[in-house]
Write a protein that holds these residues in place. Structure first.
Motif, short mmCIF file in Angstrom:
data_model
loop_
_atom_site.label_atom_id
_atom_site.label_comp_id
_atom_site.label_asym_id
_atom_site.label_seq_id
_atom_site.Cartn_x
_atom_site.Cartn_y
_atom_site.Cartn_z
N ALA A 60 64.34 19.61 1.47
CA ALA A 60 62.90 19.55 1.18
C ALA A 60 62.44 18.09 1.11
O ALA A 60 61.39 17.73 1.65
N GLY A 73 57.07 19.55 -9.06
CA GLY A 73 56.26 20.74 -8.80
C GLY A 73 56.28 21.13 -7.33
O GLY A 73 56.37 22.30 -6.98
N ARG A 74 56.20 20.14 -6.48
CA ARG A 74 56.26 20.41 -5.04
C ARG A 74 57.65 20.92 -4.65
O ARG A 74 57.78 21.83 -3.83
N LEU A 76 59.54 22.66 -6.56
CA LEU A 76 59.56 24.06 -7.02
C LEU A 76 58.99 24.98 -5.94
O LEU A 76 59.57 26.02 -5.64
N ARG A 77 57.85 24.59 -5.37
CA ARG A 77 57.21 25.42 -4.34
C ARG A 77 58.05 25.47 -3.07
O ARG A 77 58.11 26.49 -2.40
N GLU A 78 58.71 24.38 -2.74
CA GLU A 78 59.52 24.32 -1.53
C GLU A 78 60.80 25.15 -1.65
O GLU A 78 61.29 25.68 -0.66
N THR A 79 61.36 25.24 -2.86
CA THR A 79 62.67 25.88 -3.03
C THR A 79 62.61 27.20 -3.79
O THR A 79 63.63 27.87 -3.93
N LEU A 80 61.44 27.55 -4.32
CA LEU A 80 61.22 28.83 -4.98
C LEU A 80 62.17 29.07 -6.16
O LEU A 80 62.77 30.15 -6.28
N THR A 82 62.69 28.21 -10.65
CA THR A 82 61.92 27.95 -11.86
C THR A 82 61.96 26.47 -12.22
O THR A 82 62.83 25.72 -11.75
N SER A 83 61.07 26.09 -13.10
CA SER A 83 61.00 24.70 -13.55
C SER A 83 62.30 24.25 -14.21
O SER A 83 62.80 23.16 -13.93
#
Length: 163
Positions: A60, A73-74, A76-80, A82-83
């Motif tokens: 990513a 945060g980005r 997180l969205r790229e790798t699906l 949790t925080s």
């Protein structure tokens, strides 16, 4: 050319001839291919001392382009994930020297995760090995059929947002 799915379909056809077995013909093969792909990925990454989750994060960052950095945060969205999982992953990748954290210049509470030179080398080597493994899986399929298969799979995945 017959395969084990053909035998499976024949057996089910004998036992449940009242059912449309078309989905089994497709998804049993997709499932078997997915298992082979997973093994090939695992081997390609292991040869470069990278785990799947490490590759996902590093890839990513690499795809982000120069300077190879993203916010958590980005990522997180790229790798699906949790925080909490991402924080752990960044910590572990940082300990390996593959990523560094920097203060976010736009948010004094935030950080930016940047790929290091070692991280870039690791992900590039693992990605090359992955492509070689995937190419091997496709070697018996002519290019025109590969293109058609990719298009059919795109259509099949479309209702799910691309998978």
């Amino acid at each position: 050319m017959r395969d084990e799915v053909d035998e499976l379909l024949e057996a089910w056809g004998r036992e449940r001839g009242d059912l449309d077995l078309g989905p089994v013909a497709v998804f049993s093969r997709v499932s078997r291919l997915a298992r082979r792909l997973e093994l090939a990925r695992r081997e390609a990454f292991a040869a470069h001392d990278i785990e799947q989750w490490e590759f996902d994060v590093l890839a990513a960052l690499r795809r982000a382009g120069t300077p190879y950095e993203l916010s958590p945060g980005r990522l997180l969205r790229e790798t699906l994930v949790t925080s909490g999982t991402m924080t752990n992953r960044i910590d572990r990748l940082s300990a390996r020297g593959y990523v560094e954290r920097y203060p976010d210049p736009d948010d004094r509470r935030g950080v930016i995760v940047r790929l290091t030179t070692d991280g870039k080398s690791a992900v590039d080597a693992a990605f090359t090995a992955l492509l070689d493994a995937e190419r091997t899986l496709l070697e018996d399929l002519p290019e025109r059929d590969r293109t058609r298969l990719a298009s059919l799979l795109r259509t099949l995945l479309a209702p799910f947002g691309g998978g």
